[in-house]
Design a protein around this motif. Structure first.
Motif, short mmCIF file in Angstrom:
data_model
loop_
_atom_site.label_atom_id
_atom_site.label_comp_id
_atom_site.label_asym_id
_atom_site.label_seq_id
_atom_site.Cartn_x
_atom_site.Cartn_y
_atom_site.Cartn_z
N ASP A 94 62.26 -15.97 -4.73
CA ASP A 94 63.48 -15.44 -5.31
C ASP A 94 64.18 -14.45 -4.37
N GLY A 95 64.23 -14.83 -3.07
CA GLY A 95 64.92 -14.02 -2.09
C GLY A 95 64.13 -12.87 -1.52
N VAL A 96 62.84 -12.76 -1.92
CA VAL A 96 62.00 -11.66 -1.46
C VAL A 96 60.88 -12.23 -0.59
N PRO A 97 60.67 -11.72 0.62
CA PRO A 97 59.56 -12.20 1.45
C PRO A 97 58.23 -11.68 0.92
N VAL A 98 57.28 -12.60 0.75
CA VAL A 98 55.95 -12.25 0.24
C VAL A 98 54.91 -12.80 1.21
N ARG A 99 54.01 -11.95 1.66
CA ARG A 99 53.01 -12.34 2.66
C ARG A 99 51.77 -12.90 1.98
N ILE A 100 51.21 -13.97 2.56
CA ILE A 100 50.01 -14.61 2.03
C ILE A 100 49.09 -14.97 3.19
N TRP A 101 47.83 -15.31 2.88
CA TRP A 101 46.90 -15.88 3.86
C TRP A 101 46.71 -17.36 3.53
N THR A 102 46.66 -18.20 4.55
CA THR A 102 46.52 -19.64 4.33
C THR A 102 45.47 -20.22 5.27
N ALA A 103 45.03 -21.43 4.97
CA ALA A 103 44.14 -22.18 5.86
C ALA A 103 44.25 -23.65 5.49
N GLY A 104 44.11 -24.52 6.49
CA GLY A 104 44.07 -25.95 6.25
C GLY A 104 45.40 -26.62 6.02
N LEU A 105 46.50 -25.92 6.28
CA LEU A 105 47.81 -26.55 6.11
C LEU A 105 48.08 -27.48 7.29
N GLY A 144 54.83 -30.41 1.96
CA GLY A 144 54.96 -30.98 3.29
C GLY A 144 53.81 -30.63 4.20
N ARG A 145 53.18 -29.46 3.97
CA ARG A 145 51.99 -29.09 4.73
C ARG A 145 50.74 -29.10 3.87
N ALA A 146 50.91 -29.32 2.58
CA ALA A 146 49.81 -29.53 1.64
C ALA A 146 50.30 -30.51 0.59
N ASP A 147 49.38 -31.24 -0.01
CA ASP A 147 49.74 -32.15 -1.09
C ASP A 147 49.83 -31.34 -2.37
N VAL A 148 50.98 -30.69 -2.57
CA VAL A 148 51.13 -29.79 -3.69
C VAL A 148 51.19 -30.52 -5.03
N THR A 149 51.31 -31.84 -5.01
CA THR A 149 51.24 -32.59 -6.27
C THR A 149 49.82 -32.62 -6.80
N ARG A 150 48.87 -32.17 -6.00
CA ARG A 150 47.48 -32.03 -6.42
C ARG A 150 47.04 -30.59 -6.13
N THR A 151 47.56 -29.67 -6.96
CA THR A 151 47.29 -28.25 -6.79
C THR A 151 46.32 -27.77 -7.86
N TYR A 152 45.38 -26.93 -7.43
CA TYR A 152 44.43 -26.29 -8.34
C TYR A 152 44.56 -24.78 -8.16
N LEU A 153 44.33 -24.05 -9.23
CA LEU A 153 44.46 -22.61 -9.21
C LEU A 153 43.12 -21.96 -9.50
N LEU A 154 42.64 -21.13 -8.59
CA LEU A 154 41.49 -20.27 -8.83
C LEU A 154 42.06 -18.90 -9.10
N ALA A 155 42.19 -18.57 -10.37
CA ALA A 155 43.00 -17.43 -10.78
C ALA A 155 42.13 -16.45 -11.57
#
Length: 374
Positions: free
Chosen positions: A122-133, A201-212
């Motif tokens: 929503d127009g705000v930059p948010v930093r994250i950590w990623t792997a495997g993209l 495009g860098r992950a198959d987001v149509t198969r997303t799981y959440l560890l929340a």
């Protein structure tokens, strides 16, 4: 999702005894043994300020000692404890800065595969950590989020294990936690949707799981009701309904939880429960959840009332529960919870490797076996 906000001051600070009691579960979850963190707690005599004897100073000092010894990841975890439960002044701001810096240095010193990303929410930059993209080989995606007191550095070290499961991984923070500058609100489910949009495009987001974990589990359920790309949720102690509506229970919610929520949503502590009242998930919403939900619950949870897991049992169609005789987060059952959570995730995946599933079954069984008698 609303715009960034400045940290709220806490005035007289948190109840120190309560703070020490609750931070122990987080310290243990990060592998900080009691003989290491107990002396730190013994030196702390005040919650406020950044002088010797203060919460932030003593945790930072312990982190500096680990950093000087070359234990960079452990240093980051000590700094994480120093900003617990939220940044309310220069001391905890210093702890958060050091936690991020130490984690950043750790992840670049070996073959972790962890990368820093910034996504627009929503127009705000948010930093994250990623792997495997990978655009060439997009994998199913696992998004990991902690609760209201857990910055992304607390869970970022899980990412190499996630990529070993042939998943792409992301560790993000709830709005207002750590480096996430957004305001925590009822519509914060946009966090998940925006992450998936950004990583398509860098992950198959149509198969997303959440560890929340904890409160992010509540948001994850709400997000899954509207985003069909989310295929399953694994949670630990999510508030569901009664936490938000039961005024009798709310009178006994720990002050650290109430104060942290007040900080994140931007209201005085005495108004926080009224502010959150309409965040409760309804029975109809739970019945409408059409993806598997696995959750760890604690029979002596001092934050989430017992009616919330019971409501899940009554209304969620595809539910697996692991119940521990423990307090919120089940800190005395960490090994079993971790193995069980990964196993639950694996069982949700139609592409799961049977050999990996078998190893996780064995890991859960091993964690449940009693240890040697002293």
């Amino acid at each position: 999702m609303t715009h960034p906000h400045a940290p709220r001051a806490t005035g007289d600070g948190n109840d120190l005894d309560e703070l020490k009691r609750f931070v122990v579960a987080h310290a243990l979850s990060q592998g900080l043994p009691a003989d290491h963190h107990a002396p730190v707690l013994d030196r702390i005599t005040t919650d406020t300020g950044d002088a010797p004897g203060s919460w932030a100073y003593e945790w930072i000092r312990a982190g500096d000692e680990r950093d000087a010894a070359g234990a960079t990841l452990a240093a980051s975890q000590y700094y994480v404890m120093g900003r617990f439960p939220y940044v309310d002044g220069p001391g905890r701001a210093r702890a958060l800065h050091r936690a991020v810096d130490a984690f950043d240095r750790w992840r670049t010193t070996g073959p972790t595969g962890i990368e820093a990303e910034t996504v627009d929410i929503d127009g705000v930059p948010v930093r994250i950590w990623t792997a495997g993209l990978s655009a060439q080989d997009p994998r199913p995606l696992l998004v990991i989020t902690g609760g209201i007191v857990s910055p992304k550095e607390q869970w970022g070290a899980l990412l190499p294990q996630i990529t070993a499961l042939k998943l792409a991984g992301v560790v993000a923070e709830l709005p207002g936690v750590g480096e996430n500058p957004l305001r925590y609100a009822r519509d914060s489910t946009r966090l998940f949707t925006a992450l998936l949009d950004a990583l398509a495009g860098r992950a198959d987001v149509t198969r997303t799981y959440l560890l929340a974990l904890s409160f992010s589990g509540h948001l994850a359920i709400r997000a899954a009701l509207t985003d069909p790309r989310i295929r399953g949720i694994v949670g630990n102690g999510p508030p569901i309904h009664d936490f938000f509506t039961d005024t009798t229970w709310q009178r006994n919610v720990p002050a650290v939880t109430r104060n942290t929520l007040a900080h994140l949503v931007g209201v005085p502590p005495q108004d926080v429960h009224a502010h959150l009242h309409d965040w409760a998930l309804s029975d109809d919403e739970l019945r409408a959840l059409d993806v598997p939900l696995a959750a760890v619950t604690a029979l002596r949870d001092e934050i989430v009332p017992p009616g919330d897991p019971e409501r899940l049992k009554r209304h969620v169609t595809d539910l697996r529960l692991l119940e521990h005789d423990d307090v919120h987060g089940a800190p005395r059952h960490l090994a079993e919870t971790k193995a069980w959570s990964l196993l639950a995730l694996q069982r949700m995946r139609p592409d799961a490797d049977p050999a990996v599933t078998e190893r996780l079954v064995a890991a859960v069984a091993a964690a449940r076996r009693p240890g040697p008698t002293p």
